[in-house]
Write an enzyme that holds these catalytic residues in place. Structure first.
Site, short mmCIF file in Angstrom:
data_model
loop_
_atom_site.label_atom_id
_atom_site.label_comp_id
_atom_site.label_asym_id
_atom_site.label_seq_id
_atom_site.Cartn_x
_atom_site.Cartn_y
_atom_site.Cartn_z
N LYS A 34 0.67 -1.25 0.11
CA LYS A 34 0.33 0.53 0.63
C LYS A 34 0.61 1.42 -0.05
O LYS A 34 1.41 1.71 1.05
CB LYS A 34 -1.03 0.45 1.30
CG LYS A 34 -1.82 1.25 1.11
CD LYS A 34 -1.36 2.40 0.83
CE LYS A 34 -2.89 3.48 1.49
NZ LYS A 34 -1.79 4.85 1.20
N GLU A 86 8.46 1.49 11.35
CA GLU A 86 9.33 2.56 12.13
C GLU A 86 8.36 3.81 11.74
O GLU A 86 7.85 4.01 10.76
CB GLU A 86 9.73 2.18 10.63
CG GLU A 86 10.46 1.08 10.18
CD GLU A 86 11.82 -0.06 11.17
OE1 GLU A 86 12.20 1.93 12.19
OE2 GLU A 86 12.16 -0.20 11.14
N CYS A 131 13.10 10.62 8.63
CA CYS A 131 12.48 10.52 9.61
C CYS A 131 13.45 10.86 10.41
O CYS A 131 13.93 10.61 11.99
CB CYS A 131 12.22 9.12 9.96
SG CYS A 131 12.94 7.91 8.92
N GLU A 166 7.97 16.15 16.20
CA GLU A 166 8.84 16.10 14.85
C GLU A 166 7.99 16.47 14.11
O GLU A 166 7.00 17.12 14.32
CB GLU A 166 8.94 14.47 14.76
CG GLU A 166 9.20 14.13 13.57
CD GLU A 166 9.14 12.87 12.56
OE1 GLU A 166 7.88 12.55 12.53
OE2 GLU A 166 9.48 12.15 12.00
P1 NAD Z 1 1.15 8.30 7.72
O1 NAD Z 1 1.30 7.65 9.14
O2 NAD Z 1 -0.27 9.96 7.35
O3 NAD Z 1 1.02 7.40 6.38
C1 NAD Z 1 1.60 6.32 6.03
C2 NAD Z 1 0.91 5.39 5.47
O4 NAD Z 1 -0.04 5.09 6.30
C3 NAD Z 1 0.54 6.29 3.87
O5 NAD Z 1 0.26 4.86 3.27
C4 NAD Z 1 -1.48 5.74 4.39
O6 NAD Z 1 -2.16 6.04 3.16
C5 NAD Z 1 -1.56 4.85 5.45
N1 NAD Z 1 -2.40 5.58 6.30
C6 NAD Z 1 -3.09 6.35 6.86
N2 NAD Z 1 -4.08 6.31 8.17
C7 NAD Z 1 -3.68 5.12 8.25
C8 NAD Z 1 -4.18 4.12 8.93
N3 NAD Z 1 -5.50 4.48 9.64
N4 NAD Z 1 -4.80 2.71 8.33
C9 NAD Z 1 -3.39 2.33 8.01
N5 NAD Z 1 -3.10 2.76 6.78
C10 NAD Z 1 -2.67 4.04 7.19
O7 NAD Z 1 2.71 9.31 7.38
P2 NAD Z 1 3.11 9.51 6.30
O8 NAD Z 1 3.10 11.22 6.29
O9 NAD Z 1 3.28 9.05 4.97
O10 NAD Z 1 4.89 9.87 6.67
C11 NAD Z 1 5.31 10.86 7.54
C12 NAD Z 1 5.94 10.29 9.01
O11 NAD Z 1 6.35 8.85 8.78
C13 NAD Z 1 6.91 10.77 9.68
O12 NAD Z 1 6.26 10.64 10.53
C14 NAD Z 1 8.30 10.09 9.69
O13 NAD Z 1 9.13 10.41 10.51
C15 NAD Z 1 7.76 8.87 9.21
N6 NAD Z 1 8.10 7.90 8.81
C16 NAD Z 1 9.54 7.21 9.60
C17 NAD Z 1 10.98 6.57 8.69
C18 NAD Z 1 10.75 5.41 9.48
O14 NAD Z 1 11.97 4.41 9.29
N7 NAD Z 1 11.53 5.82 10.79
C19 NAD Z 1 10.61 6.88 7.34
C20 NAD Z 1 10.58 7.00 7.20
C21 NAD Z 1 9.08 8.05 7.53
#
Ligand code: NAD
Length: 498
Positions: free
Chosen positions: A189, A264, A299, A398
């Site tokens: 996804k 993550e 991140c 963050e």
């Molecule tokens: P997000 O959680 O909004 O979205 C991530 C994914 O989850 C997307 O594909 C989204 O459609 C999906 N999603 C949203 N709601 C959901 C639900 N209720 N159930 C299942 N899936 C759902 O995060 P984002 O805005 O895409 O990414 C930014 C965040 O990711 C930041 O907080 C960043 O720090 C983190 N990040 C972490 C790492 C790491 O390895 N630790 C790496 C990159 C980004």
């Protein structure tokens, strides 16, 4: 043609109509709904993608399960699985330039980073895991003369991989590599903000011979991830994204089939610069380049700069000068270091955090709010905030944007206490020529990834993940295999022979 001309020529091409990839075919959402893929460069619509929902997830999961049960992929000789995964890496490499341009257009990543990091590390990761396929051995233990015990590593079955938008190819590969090499069927996804490169990678996987049901991609919003996480026939969710979603995934697991979850999540990484750093200019250079790469949407970005008092003024002066030289604009222009942030709403959220910190007394040493780029895009320049209270919102939350908080400290013990004073535990860095300081910091910092005097990039050989609310489970390295497989004991009793 020089590189810039090649990039520009590719970027001129229209983006093909987007599809999900279900059962080896380009699929529409069953509802027929589509959603726009918008470029943050200038707000133009690149293409439309199927806006899938739970019913589409049901079809993909059923196909994934059938593929797994038929052992189409899990039962393939490891050497053959290796050949196909390595071939997949080669096909991605052959299109690296096009894919990097597409990534820049889709999510605004500066081209050099898209090519040199996102796509390059995706290729390396898939090849690395592919090459592992015929090198993973099971174990045998002789308990006594009559019992031979075997420990098999068995795939879990169906894995759901939910991806973020900030480095979709690389982070996707961190999950797909180990999940596939252990024999699972994966339903991906991608983020609705950046799906295009993963979709093309999926097509190349099919071309390389990965079976249609072993790798499928369901496009759409969070609803698709939610359906995967609640599905009773999904055995594992591997996730990179926000803490809010991470928590929802754990609830979904608890409320469904107790599927395995690996998270993550975000970070608020501290970068500790001691007065005895071996090379302060290099420390300043890395502090700036790492912090502002991908517009701070990393991140592990070292978003809290902890500088030892005594060198504070001089060091902050250096980083401000270096940050001022970064050029902002169209990420497809090789002269630019920073592109846009992912969306208008994300830009606004970052600006609000800067304003809140300013209003509460922190100094805006460098203000990037007036940065400009192509019309219609979401640009924001490097911002450096000094005299930040380590307990303040800016130092605790963050930002996921180009905002660096500077905090001064006196002793290394203080620096470590400040570094550990957040709910996150993803990354940390220290600059010091003193080995005692380095080992002390490495043992006391609560973080999964610690860089010393520059450290290294996101190499597949080393595990990646966090402590505390940065999540749990590790992507990359041999350790990631544990996420996607489980152990099975088989004890064989033989008749005793004289
Ligand atoms: P997000 O959680 O909004 O979205 C991530 C994914 O989850 C997307 O594909 C989204 O459609 C999906 N999603 C949203 N709601 C959901 C639900 N209720 N159930 C299942 N899936 C759902 O995060 P984002 O805005 O895409 O990414 C930014 C965040 O990711 C930041 O907080 C960043 O720090 C983190 N990040 C972490 C790492 C790491 O390895 N630790 C790496 C990159 C980004």
């Amino acid at each position: 043609m020089d590189k810039q001309a090649q990039i520009s020529a590719i970027a001129e091409r229209p983006v093909a109509r987007g599809f999900a990839l279900i059962g080896g075919r380009r699929a529409e959402a069953l509802s027929g709904r589509r959603r726009a893929a918008v470029s943050p460069i200038d707000g133009t619509v690149l293409t439309e993608l199927p806006d899938c929902a739970a019913e589409d997830v049901d079809s993909a999961v059923a196909i994934a399960r059938a593929t797994f049960e038929k052992r189409e992929w899990a039962g393939m000789p490891p050497k053959e699985r290796k050949r196909r995964m390595v071939r997949w890496a080669e096909l991605i490499a052959a299109e690296a330039l096009e894919l990097a341009v597409l990534e820049s257009r889709d999510m605004g990543m500066p081209f050099a980073m898209a090519e040199g990091l996102d796509i390059a590390f995706a290729i390396d990761t898939i090849r690395w895991y592919g090459e592992l396929a015929d090198k993973i051995y099971d174990e045998m233990i002789s308990l006594d003369d009559t019992v031979t015990a075997l420990i098999f590593r068995a795939p879990l079955g169906v894995v759901g991989a939910i991806l973020p938008w900030n480095a979709p190819a690389m982070i996707g590969a961190w999950k797909l590599g180990p999940a596939l090499v252990t024999g699972n069927s994966v339903v991906v996804k991608p983020s609705e903000e950046a799906s295009l490169v993963m979709l093309r990678m999926g097509e190349l996987a099919l071309e390389a011979g990965i079976p249609a049901g072993a790798l499928q991609i369901v496009t759409g919003a969070g609803e698709v991830g939610k359906a995967l996480s609640e599905h009773r026939d999904v055995d594992c969710i591997t996730f990179t994204g926000s803490g809010v979603t991470g928590r929802a995934l754990m609830h979904a697991s608890a409320n469904s089939n107790l599927k395995r979850v690996s998270l993550e999540l975000g970070g608020k990484s501290a970068n500790i610069v001691m007065a005895d750093a071996p090379d302060l200019d290099m420390a300043a250079d890395v502090a700036v380049r790492f912090m502002f790469s991908n517009q701070g949407q990393v991140c592990e970005a070292p978003s809290r700069l902890l500088v030892q008092r005594g060198i504070e003024d001089e060091f902050v002066g250096r980083i401000v000068e270096k940050a001022k030289t970064l050029r902002i604009g169209n990420p497809l222009d090789l002269a630019n270091d920073l592109g846009p942030v992912i969306s208008g709403s994300h830009r606004q959220a970052i600006v609000s955090k800067i304003e809140r910190a300013h209003a509460s007394g922190a100094a805006l040493t460098l203000d990037g709010r007036n940065a400009e780029g192509p019309a219609g895009g979401y640009y924001l320049g490097p911002t450096i905030v000094s005299r930040v209270d380590p307990a303040s919102a800016l130092a605790q939350e963050e930002v996921f944007g180009p905002v660096l908080s500077v905090i001064a400290f006196d002793r290394i013990e203080d620096a470590i206490a400040i570094a550990n004073q957040t709910r996150y535990g993803l990354g940390a860095s220290i600059w010091s020529a003193n080995l005692d300081n380095v080992f002390y910091a490495a043992s006391r910092l609560v973080a999964g990834n610690i860089n010393v005097n520059g450290g290294t990039g996101p190499v597949v050989e080393m595990p990646f993940g966090g402590f505390k609310e940065s999540g749990f489970g590790r992507d990359r390295s041999m350790h990631a295999l544990d996420l996607y497989s489980d152990l099975k004991n088989v004890a064989i009793r033989r008749s005793a022979r004289p």
